[in-house]
Design a protein around this motif. Structure first.
Motif, PDB file in Angstrom:
ATOM      1  N   GLU A 215       5.989   1.143   1.663  1.00 39.56           N
ATOM      2  CA  GLU A 215       6.514   0.978   0.321  1.00 39.56           C
ATOM      3  C   GLU A 215       6.819   2.522  -0.082  1.00 39.56           C
ATOM      4  O   GLU A 215       6.024   3.206  -0.287  1.00 39.56           O
ATOM      5  CB  GLU A 215       5.441   0.384  -0.465  1.00 39.56           C
ATOM      6  CG  GLU A 215       5.466  -1.150  -0.344  1.00 39.56           C
ATOM      7  CD  GLU A 215       4.575  -1.920  -1.138  1.00 39.56           C
ATOM      8  OE1 GLU A 215       4.485  -1.446  -2.338  1.00 39.56           O
ATOM      9  OE2 GLU A 215       4.019  -3.006  -0.852  1.00 39.56           O
ATOM     10  N   VAL A 216       8.091   2.388  -0.647  1.00 40.57           N
ATOM     11  CA  VAL A 216       8.354   3.900  -1.186  1.00 40.57           C
ATOM     12  C   VAL A 216       9.401   3.617  -2.573  1.00 40.57           C
ATOM     13  O   VAL A 216      10.047   2.227  -2.667  1.00 40.57           O
ATOM     14  CB  VAL A 216       9.255   4.537  -0.286  1.00 40.57           C
ATOM     15  CG1 VAL A 216       8.441   4.964   0.839  1.00 40.57           C
ATOM     16  CG2 VAL A 216      10.522   3.916   0.223  1.00 40.57           C
ATOM     17  N   LEU A 245       7.905   4.078  19.254  1.00 44.96           N
ATOM     18  CA  LEU A 245       9.390   4.152  19.022  1.00 44.96           C
ATOM     19  C   LEU A 245       9.594   3.457  17.670  1.00 44.96           C
ATOM     20  O   LEU A 245      10.478   3.810  16.817  1.00 44.96           O
ATOM     21  CB  LEU A 245       9.985   3.438  20.114  1.00 44.96           C
ATOM     22  CG  LEU A 245      11.471   3.015  20.047  1.00 44.96           C
ATOM     23  CD1 LEU A 245      12.077   3.043  21.659  1.00 44.96           C
ATOM     24  CD2 LEU A 245      11.676   1.604  19.536  1.00 44.96           C
ATOM     25  N   ALA A 246       9.010   2.203  17.506  1.00 50.48           N
ATOM     26  CA  ALA A 246       9.200   1.193  16.439  1.00 50.48           C
ATOM     27  C   ALA A 246       8.800   1.949  15.029  1.00 50.48           C
ATOM     28  O   ALA A 246       9.438   2.035  14.085  1.00 50.48           O
ATOM     29  CB  ALA A 246       8.176  -0.172  16.556  1.00 50.48           C
ATOM     30  N   LYS A 247       7.661   2.871  15.139  1.00 48.82           N
ATOM     31  CA  LYS A 247       7.206   3.363  13.999  1.00 48.82           C
ATOM     32  C   LYS A 247       8.348   4.534  13.646  1.00 48.82           C
ATOM     33  O   LYS A 247       8.473   4.694  12.322  1.00 48.82           O
ATOM     34  CB  LYS A 247       5.671   4.135  14.229  1.00 48.82           C
ATOM     35  CG  LYS A 247       4.526   3.160  14.276  1.00 48.82           C
ATOM     36  CD  LYS A 247       3.180   3.799  14.694  1.00 48.82           C
ATOM     37  CE  LYS A 247       2.213   2.812  14.550  1.00 48.82           C
ATOM     38  NZ  LYS A 247       0.780   3.569  14.864  1.00 48.82           N
ATOM     39  N   ALA A 253      14.402   5.553   8.753  1.00 49.56           N
ATOM     40  CA  ALA A 253      15.245   4.646   8.025  1.00 49.56           C
ATOM     41  C   ALA A 253      14.664   4.764   6.318  1.00 49.56           C
ATOM     42  O   ALA A 253      15.265   4.869   5.570  1.00 49.56           O
ATOM     43  CB  ALA A 253      15.218   2.998   8.206  1.00 49.56           C
ATOM     44  N   THR A 254      13.241   4.600   6.562  1.00 56.91           N
ATOM     45  CA  THR A 254      12.564   4.706   5.032  1.00 56.91           C
ATOM     46  C   THR A 254      12.899   5.867   4.520  1.00 56.91           C
ATOM     47  O   THR A 254      13.136   6.134   3.184  1.00 56.91           O
ATOM     48  CB  THR A 254      11.099   4.298   5.475  1.00 56.91           C
ATOM     49  OG1 THR A 254      11.056   2.953   5.834  1.00 56.91           O
ATOM     50  CG2 THR A 254      10.344   4.209   3.824  1.00 56.91           C
ATOM     51  N   ALA A 255      12.615   7.118   5.156  1.00 57.38           N
ATOM     52  CA  ALA A 255      12.820   8.198   4.772  1.00 57.38           C
ATOM     53  C   ALA A 255      14.124   8.407   4.257  1.00 57.38           C
ATOM     54  O   ALA A 255      14.465   9.238   3.303  1.00 57.38           O
ATOM     55  CB  ALA A 255      12.541   9.361   6.043  1.00 57.38           C
ATOM     56  N   GLU A 272       5.002  11.874   8.223  1.00 53.92           N
ATOM     57  CA  GLU A 272       4.002  11.339   7.296  1.00 53.92           C
ATOM     58  C   GLU A 272       4.144  10.005   6.775  1.00 53.92           C
ATOM     59  O   GLU A 272       3.107   9.084   6.619  1.00 53.92           O
ATOM     60  CB  GLU A 272       4.485  11.952   5.867  1.00 53.92           C
ATOM     61  CG  GLU A 272       3.443  11.759   4.606  1.00 53.92           C
ATOM     62  CD  GLU A 272       4.016  12.338   3.273  1.00 53.92           C
ATOM     63  OE1 GLU A 272       3.674  11.830   2.352  1.00 53.92           O
ATOM     64  OE2 GLU A 272       4.381  13.427   3.499  1.00 53.92           O
ATOM     65  N   LEU A 273       5.199   9.378   6.925  1.00 55.73           N
ATOM     66  CA  LEU A 273       5.663   8.078   6.551  1.00 55.73           C
ATOM     67  C   LEU A 273       5.225   7.069   7.998  1.00 55.73           C
ATOM     68  O   LEU A 273       4.808   5.870   7.744  1.00 55.73           O
ATOM     69  CB  LEU A 273       7.263   7.659   6.517  1.00 55.73           C
ATOM     70  CG  LEU A 273       7.617   8.338   4.957  1.00 55.73           C
ATOM     71  CD1 LEU A 273       9.181   8.202   5.044  1.00 55.73           C
ATOM     72  CD2 LEU A 273       6.979   7.438   3.705  1.00 55.73           C
ATOM     73  N   GLU A 274       5.161   7.579   9.167  1.00 55.47           N
ATOM     74  CA  GLU A 274       4.937   6.893  10.291  1.00 55.47           C
ATOM     75  C   GLU A 274       3.612   6.456  10.280  1.00 55.47           C
ATOM     76  O   GLU A 274       3.212   5.467  10.933  1.00 55.47           O
ATOM     77  CB  GLU A 274       5.111   7.917  11.455  1.00 55.47           C
ATOM     78  CG  GLU A 274       6.458   7.936  11.940  1.00 55.47           C
ATOM     79  CD  GLU A 274       6.401   8.663  13.336  1.00 55.47           C
ATOM     80  OE1 GLU A 274       6.654   8.114  14.433  1.00 55.47           O
ATOM     81  OE2 GLU A 274       6.440  10.030  13.302  1.00 55.47           O
ATOM     82  N   GLY A 275       2.595   7.136   9.627  1.00 51.89           N
ATOM     83  CA  GLY A 275       1.086   6.740   9.461  1.00 51.89           C
ATOM     84  C   GLY A 275       1.197   5.672   8.564  1.00 51.89           C
ATOM     85  O   GLY A 275      -0.115   5.081   8.507  1.00 51.89           O
ATOM     86  N   SER A 276       2.096   5.150   7.629  1.00 48.95           N
ATOM     87  CA  SER A 276       2.134   4.093   6.944  1.00 48.95           C
ATOM     88  C   SER A 276       2.978   2.829   7.435  1.00 48.95           C
ATOM     89  O   SER A 276       2.918   1.868   6.919  1.00 48.95           O
ATOM     90  CB  SER A 276       2.356   4.236   5.613  1.00 48.95           C
ATOM     91  OG  SER A 276       1.721   5.159   4.938  1.00 48.95           O
ATOM     92  N   VAL A 277       3.385   2.778   8.739  1.00 51.15           N
ATOM     93  CA  VAL A 277       4.054   1.632   9.070  1.00 51.15           C
ATOM     94  C   VAL A 277       3.119   0.897  10.338  1.00 51.15           C
ATOM     95  O   VAL A 277       2.482   1.563  11.329  1.00 51.15           O
ATOM     96  CB  VAL A 277       5.302   2.502  10.223  1.00 51.15           C
ATOM     97  CG1 VAL A 277       5.990   1.203  10.907  1.00 51.15           C
ATOM     98  CG2 VAL A 277       6.188   3.119   9.219  1.00 51.15           C
ATOM     99  N   ASN A 278       3.013  -0.044   9.959  1.00 52.35           N
ATOM    100  CA  ASN A 278       2.187  -1.212  10.586  1.00 52.35           C
ATOM    101  C   ASN A 278       2.824  -1.752  11.528  1.00 52.35           C
ATOM    102  O   ASN A 278       3.994  -2.666  11.418  1.00 52.35           O
ATOM    103  CB  ASN A 278       1.324  -2.173   9.761  1.00 52.35           C
ATOM    104  CG  ASN A 278       0.301  -1.279   8.477  1.00 52.35           C
ATOM    105  OD1 ASN A 278      -0.194  -0.458   9.279  1.00 52.35           O
ATOM    106  ND2 ASN A 278       0.581  -1.774   7.439  1.00 52.35           N
ATOM    107  N   VAL A 279       2.363  -1.907  13.075  1.00 51.43           N
ATOM    108  CA  VAL A 279       3.391  -2.466  13.961  1.00 51.43           C
ATOM    109  C   VAL A 279       2.110  -3.523  14.687  1.00 51.43           C
ATOM    110  O   VAL A 279       0.968  -3.483  14.593  1.00 51.43           O
ATOM    111  CB  VAL A 279       3.674  -1.563  15.168  1.00 51.43           C
ATOM    112  CG1 VAL A 279       4.519  -0.506  14.515  1.00 51.43           C
ATOM    113  CG2 VAL A 279       2.373  -0.716  15.720  1.00 51.43           C
TER     114      VAL A 279
END
Length: 284
Positions: A215-216, A245-247, A253-255, A272-279
């Motif tokens: 969420e951003v 790859l998915a993260k 895209a979020t950035a 930084e955002l990758e750490g908040s992407v749940n897969v």
């Protein structure tokens, strides 16, 4: 590592008039990651020279951008990021436009049916990874912009990685998102369907993977799908594990939504955002 984006550069009419198109968002993203990036496109004589000069200043090679028509492909775009109407359209990309092109990744980013199967086949011959954004293939221009199966059948069973969003997937197949993903995966080796702020679904030979977006406070969602496609191709070329790859694709895209208009994106922000992407694996 080299990246080439093929498709129409556009003039986008929003609150302001600015340059746009998948090729612009994708090539700036690739350049921001230190890649050698170029654009293969056709524009009109109305394309402001300063728009192209700005791309060159950012390190994007525009030597394959041809002024070949009267008016550049021009869209009216709403705040929701979806084009409302097509005001003008330049002529089609041809196989000749790819002559002597050398790129590890080719990102086919049509926005107005300007790329055909022959261009896709030539791209497969000359590049290691080819991505195809289906948005410009599924659009129908009739009293506005509508979505349908369009010219999809022309591209079925090509060895390309495809991306489309959830609305496009439903329109292309007449099925829900999960059903659309499964149908398209019968024709393409890798399929990615973006779900807006919810993230994305990926179909790989190993199974179906879901990546939930962080969420951003988004400033501008235009071009996020184009950045997603570029990131997906780069991640594949880098040989990332599928979950990584998915993260990377979803975080990129979020950035992009945190910036106004097409621009380079700091890879530290993506990390930084990758750490908040749940897969999670949905199937496989």
């Amino acid at each position: 590592m080299s990246y080439a984006a093929v498709g129409h550069i556009t003039i986008d009419e929003m609150n302001e008039v600015r340059i746009g198109g998948s090729v612009v968002y994708g090539s700036l993203f690739a350049t921001g990651l230190g890649m050698r990036a170029s654009i293969v496109s056709r524009v009109g004589r109305d394309m402001p020279e300063e728009f192209l000069a700005k791309l060159e200043e950012e390190g994007v090679d525009t030597s394959r951008v041809k002024r070949s028509c009267e008016r550049t492909t021009r869209f009216s775009i709403s705040k929701s990021s979806y084009p409302l109407s097509l005001s003008s359209r330049c002529d089609n990309i041809s196989v000749d436009d790819l002559s002597s092109l050398n790129a590890d990744i080719i990102h086919l980013g049509p926005v107005a049916n300007e790329i055909n199967r022959e261009v896709a086949l030539e791209s497969i011959k000359i590049s290691r990874i080819v991505l195809l954004d289906l948005q410009g293939i599924l659009r129908v221009f009739d009293n506005g912009i509508k979505l349908s199966r369009g010219y999809l059948d022309e591209f079925l069973d090509l060895e390309v990685v495809v991306h489309l969003n959830d609305l496009e997937a439903i329109a292309a197949t007449g099925k829900d998102v999960r059903g659309a993903l499964k149908e398209l995966s019968r024709h393409f080796p890798i399929v990615a369907i973006t779900l807006g702020r919810q993230g994305a679904l990926f179909s790989f030979p190993e199974g179906i993977l879901y990546a939930e977006a962080p969420e951003v406070d988004a400033k501008d969602e235009v071009g996020a799908g184009d950045v997603f496609s570029a990131a997906l191709g780069i991640a594949l070329f880098r040989g990332l594990e599928l979950e990584d790859l998915a993260k990377f694709s979803v975080a990129s895209a979020t950035a992009s939504t945190l910036h106004e208009g097409p621009c380079k994106i700091d890879e530290n922000l993506i990390a930084e955002l990758e750490g908040s992407v749940n897969v999670s694996w949905v199937e496989g």
